[in-house]
Design an enzyme around this catalytic site. Structure first.
Site, PDB file in Angstrom:
ATOM      1  N   ASP A  17      -4.115   6.747  -8.131  1.00  0.00           N
ATOM      2  CA  ASP A  17      -3.318   5.830  -7.297  1.00  0.00           C
ATOM      3  C   ASP A  17      -3.982   5.777  -5.928  1.00  0.00           C
ATOM      4  O   ASP A  17      -4.900   6.553  -5.640  1.00  0.00           O
ATOM      5  CB  ASP A  17      -1.872   6.340  -7.160  1.00  0.00           C
ATOM      6  CG  ASP A  17      -1.002   5.405  -6.306  1.00  0.00           C
ATOM      7  OD1 ASP A  17      -1.195   4.172  -6.361  1.00  0.00           O
ATOM      8  OD2 ASP A  17      -0.125   5.897  -5.554  1.00  0.00           O
ATOM      9  N   SER A  18      -3.496   4.886  -5.083  1.00  0.00           N
ATOM     10  CA  SER A  18      -3.993   4.836  -3.711  1.00  0.00           C
ATOM     11  C   SER A  18      -3.530   6.064  -2.917  1.00  0.00           C
ATOM     12  O   SER A  18      -4.196   6.482  -1.978  1.00  0.00           O
ATOM     13  CB  SER A  18      -3.480   3.566  -3.030  1.00  0.00           C
ATOM     14  OG  SER A  18      -2.070   3.519  -3.096  1.00  0.00           O
ATOM     15  N   TYR A  49      -3.240  -0.313  -1.009  1.00  0.00           N
ATOM     16  CA  TYR A  49      -3.866  -1.340  -1.840  1.00  0.00           C
ATOM     17  C   TYR A  49      -3.042  -2.633  -1.805  1.00  0.00           C
ATOM     18  O   TYR A  49      -3.569  -3.717  -1.990  1.00  0.00           O
ATOM     19  CB  TYR A  49      -3.927  -0.871  -3.306  1.00  0.00           C
ATOM     20  CG  TYR A  49      -5.003   0.137  -3.640  1.00  0.00           C
ATOM     21  CD1 TYR A  49      -5.764   0.759  -2.648  1.00  0.00           C
ATOM     22  CD2 TYR A  49      -5.251   0.458  -4.972  1.00  0.00           C
ATOM     23  CE1 TYR A  49      -6.745   1.687  -2.992  1.00  0.00           C
ATOM     24  CE2 TYR A  49      -6.232   1.370  -5.321  1.00  0.00           C
ATOM     25  CZ  TYR A  49      -6.978   1.985  -4.332  1.00  0.00           C
ATOM     26  OH  TYR A  49      -7.942   2.891  -4.683  1.00  0.00           O
ATOM     27  N   GLY A  50      -1.736  -2.467  -1.602  1.00  0.00           N
ATOM     28  CA  GLY A  50      -0.802  -3.575  -1.783  1.00  0.00           C
ATOM     29  C   GLY A  50      -0.972  -4.751  -0.845  1.00  0.00           C
ATOM     30  O   GLY A  50      -0.473  -5.841  -1.108  1.00  0.00           O
ATOM     31  N   CYS A  80      -0.786   3.148 -10.579  1.00  0.00           N
ATOM     32  CA  CYS A  80      -0.618   2.254  -9.445  1.00  0.00           C
ATOM     33  C   CYS A  80      -0.409   0.862 -10.016  1.00  0.00           C
ATOM     34  O   CYS A  80      -1.238   0.384 -10.801  1.00  0.00           O
ATOM     35  CB  CYS A  80      -1.885   2.300  -8.589  1.00  0.00           C
ATOM     36  SG  CYS A  80      -1.891   1.106  -7.239  1.00  0.00           S
ATOM     37  N   ASN A  81       0.686   0.246  -9.654  1.00  0.00           N
ATOM     38  CA  ASN A  81       0.963  -1.094 -10.170  1.00  0.00           C
ATOM     39  C   ASN A  81      -0.011  -2.117  -9.617  1.00  0.00           C
ATOM     40  O   ASN A  81      -0.444  -3.024 -10.322  1.00  0.00           O
ATOM     41  CB  ASN A  81       2.384  -1.509  -9.827  1.00  0.00           C
ATOM     42  CG  ASN A  81       3.411  -0.729 -10.612  1.00  0.00           C
ATOM     43  OD1 ASN A  81       3.826  -1.143 -11.674  1.00  0.00           O
ATOM     44  ND2 ASN A  81       3.795   0.435 -10.109  1.00  0.00           N
ATOM     45  N   THR A  82      -0.356  -1.971  -8.344  1.00  0.00           N
ATOM     46  CA  THR A  82      -1.272  -2.922  -7.717  1.00  0.00           C
ATOM     47  C   THR A  82      -2.628  -2.882  -8.437  1.00  0.00           C
ATOM     48  O   THR A  82      -3.193  -3.922  -8.781  1.00  0.00           O
ATOM     49  CB  THR A  82      -1.442  -2.577  -6.223  1.00  0.00           C
ATOM     50  OG1 THR A  82      -0.146  -2.478  -5.629  1.00  0.00           O
ATOM     51  CG2 THR A  82      -2.240  -3.636  -5.504  1.00  0.00           C
ATOM     52  N   GLU A 157       5.121   7.547   1.874  1.00  0.00           N
ATOM     53  CA  GLU A 157       4.020   8.412   2.321  1.00  0.00           C
ATOM     54  C   GLU A 157       4.507   9.372   3.409  1.00  0.00           C
ATOM     55  O   GLU A 157       4.053  10.503   3.503  1.00  0.00           O
ATOM     56  CB  GLU A 157       2.852   7.576   2.867  1.00  0.00           C
ATOM     57  CG  GLU A 157       2.075   6.789   1.811  1.00  0.00           C
ATOM     58  CD  GLU A 157       1.133   7.648   0.953  1.00  0.00           C
ATOM     59  OE1 GLU A 157       0.637   8.679   1.437  1.00  0.00           O
ATOM     60  OE2 GLU A 157       0.907   7.269  -0.215  1.00  0.00           O
ATOM     61  N   CYS A 189       6.216  -0.326  -8.183  1.00  0.00           N
ATOM     62  CA  CYS A 189       5.218   0.311  -7.338  1.00  0.00           C
ATOM     63  C   CYS A 189       5.486   1.796  -7.496  1.00  0.00           C
ATOM     64  O   CYS A 189       6.658   2.213  -7.426  1.00  0.00           O
ATOM     65  CB  CYS A 189       5.380  -0.108  -5.881  1.00  0.00           C
ATOM     66  SG  CYS A 189       4.367   0.861  -4.730  1.00  0.00           S
ATOM     67  N   THR A 190       4.451   2.563  -7.735  1.00  0.00           N
ATOM     68  CA  THR A 190       4.681   3.974  -8.072  1.00  0.00           C
ATOM     69  C   THR A 190       5.157   4.802  -6.881  1.00  0.00           C
ATOM     70  O   THR A 190       5.572   5.937  -7.052  1.00  0.00           O
ATOM     71  CB  THR A 190       3.422   4.603  -8.704  1.00  0.00           C
ATOM     72  OG1 THR A 190       2.309   4.412  -7.815  1.00  0.00           O
ATOM     73  CG2 THR A 190       3.119   3.937 -10.033  1.00  0.00           C
ATOM     74  N   HIS A 191       5.112   4.220  -5.690  1.00  0.00           N
ATOM     75  CA  HIS A 191       5.700   4.911  -4.541  1.00  0.00           C
ATOM     76  C   HIS A 191       7.236   4.835  -4.567  1.00  0.00           C
ATOM     77  O   HIS A 191       7.907   5.682  -3.984  1.00  0.00           O
ATOM     78  CB  HIS A 191       5.218   4.289  -3.220  1.00  0.00           C
ATOM     79  CG  HIS A 191       3.849   4.733  -2.797  1.00  0.00           C
ATOM     80  ND1 HIS A 191       2.706   4.319  -3.433  1.00  0.00           N
ATOM     81  CD2 HIS A 191       3.441   5.556  -1.802  1.00  0.00           C
ATOM     82  CE1 HIS A 191       1.651   4.870  -2.829  1.00  0.00           C
ATOM     83  NE2 HIS A 191       2.077   5.617  -1.834  1.00  0.00           N
TER      84      HIS A 191
HETATM   85  N1  DGL Z   1       1.382   2.899  -5.474  1.00  0.00           N
HETATM   86  C1  DGL Z   1       0.813   1.575  -5.473  1.00  0.00           C
HETATM   87  C2  DGL Z   1       1.476   0.703  -6.514  1.00  0.00           C
HETATM   88  O1  DGL Z   1       2.021   1.211  -7.456  1.00  0.00           O
HETATM   89  C3  DGL Z   1       0.811   0.802  -4.184  1.00  0.00           C
HETATM   90  C4  DGL Z   1       0.656   1.509  -2.908  1.00  0.00           C
HETATM   91  C5  DGL Z   1      -0.289   0.779  -2.021  1.00  0.00           C
HETATM   92  O2  DGL Z   1       0.023  -0.289  -1.504  1.00  0.00           O
HETATM   93  O3  DGL Z   1      -1.399   1.317  -1.899  1.00  0.00           O
HETATM   94  O4  DGL Z   1       1.444  -0.497  -6.404  1.00  0.00           O
END
Ligand code: DGL
Length: 275
Positions: A17-18, A49-50, A80-82, A157, A189-191
């Site tokens: 993931d990011s 990443y988003g 990571c979904n992105t 974060e 989004c995994t966050h």
């Molecule tokens: N955890 C990432 C996701 O699932 C996104 C976090 C980011 O923007 O880097 O999309």
């Protein structure tokens, strides 16, 4: 008997993931497969990443997959979904690749009763539209409402999982979806599972929250059952390695706390370059 002859594979499972978000996925797969070793890559130097373009996210994704291959993983979980919106392959260098979007979409379709599903994600994920496409391809009568929640990533974060500010921001992003009476919400989004209680507070208990980590763990279980993935041999010591592209003590503290709840194996941390 060699591991291979015995149908075993001691190589670790790679997860990336990011940042901290993918740890919510790692947690679920560690819980589901306690006898497996794992290498987690957090691309902390390039987070988020988003907010980035599809091309840039694709570039980062390929570099991350290459790094995990160099760590001799047997499978790659795109936590990571992105990044998952920019993964077009089921296999990379002979390893199965698991994105978090397809299993999350399937869970949402199975969960909704009133056929109104909300998808929360980064701007890049919402723009790419994978969830809406996947959900519609499974049941075209489902209405999909998407909402980008860019401020959720820094809150996660920061570790502000239980905070009045997080509640306020959640309400601001989600009130229209609540008014639209969705009964299923994909944490796309995994966050976001880190902010689950704030999100649940807005929607109420009758709404199902879909967590991509749980969804992808089920997918891996199916592939272990089908023999597509071979289990680790019990003779190998378990490895739980966390590689970060930028060193962060804060990350180490937060992720160690999360992982402690599912595993007695102590995570080791290192700083790596994936470029
Ligand atoms: N955890 C990432 C996701 O699932 C996104 C976090 C980011 O923007 O880097 O999309």
């Amino acid at each position: 008997v060699t591991d291979q002859a015995a149908g075993l594979d001691p190589r670790p499972i790679g997860v990336f993931d990011s940042g901290i978000g993918g740890i919510t996925v790692l947690k679920e797969v560690v819980r589901a497969f306690p006898h497996e070793s794992f290498v987690y890559l957090g691309d902390t130097a390039r987070l988020p990443y988003g907010s980035k373009s599809a091309e840039t996210v694709r570039n980062y994704t390929v570099q991350n997959m290459k790094y995990l291959v160099s760590q001799n993983v047997k499978a790659i979980v795109v936590a990571c979904n992105t990044a998952s919106t920019q993964v077009f392959e089921d296999e990379y260098e002979g390893r199965p690749v698991y994105n978090v979007i397809d299993p999350g979409a399937r869970l949402a379709v199975a969960a909704t009763q009133n056929k109104k599903v909300a998808v929360l994600g980064t701007r890049a994920t919402v723009r790419a539209g994978n969830y809406a496409r996947k959900i519609k391809s499974l049941d075209e009568s489902i209405e999909v409402l998407s909402q980008a929640c860019p401020l959720f990533v820094p809150l996660a974060e920061e570790g502000w999982n239980e905070d009045p500010i997080t509640n306020l921001i959640a309400f601001r992003y989600l009130q229209n979806l609540k008014a639209a009476d969705v009964d299923t919400v994909v944490l796309g989004c995994t966050h976001y599972p880190l902010l689950k209680s704030a999100i649940a507070r807005v929607f109420g208990n009758h709404v199902t929250l879909v967590d991509s980590g749980e969804a992808v763990a089920r997918q891996l279980q199916a592939d272990f059952d089908a023999g597509k993935l071979k289990p680790n041999s019990s003779s190998h010591p378990l490895v739980l390695k966390v590689a970060l592209t930028d060193k962060s003590d804060h990350f180490e503290t937060l992720s160690s706390e999360l992982l402690k709840t599912v595993s007695s194996t102590v995570a080791t941390f290192e700083t790596v370059s994936v470029i």
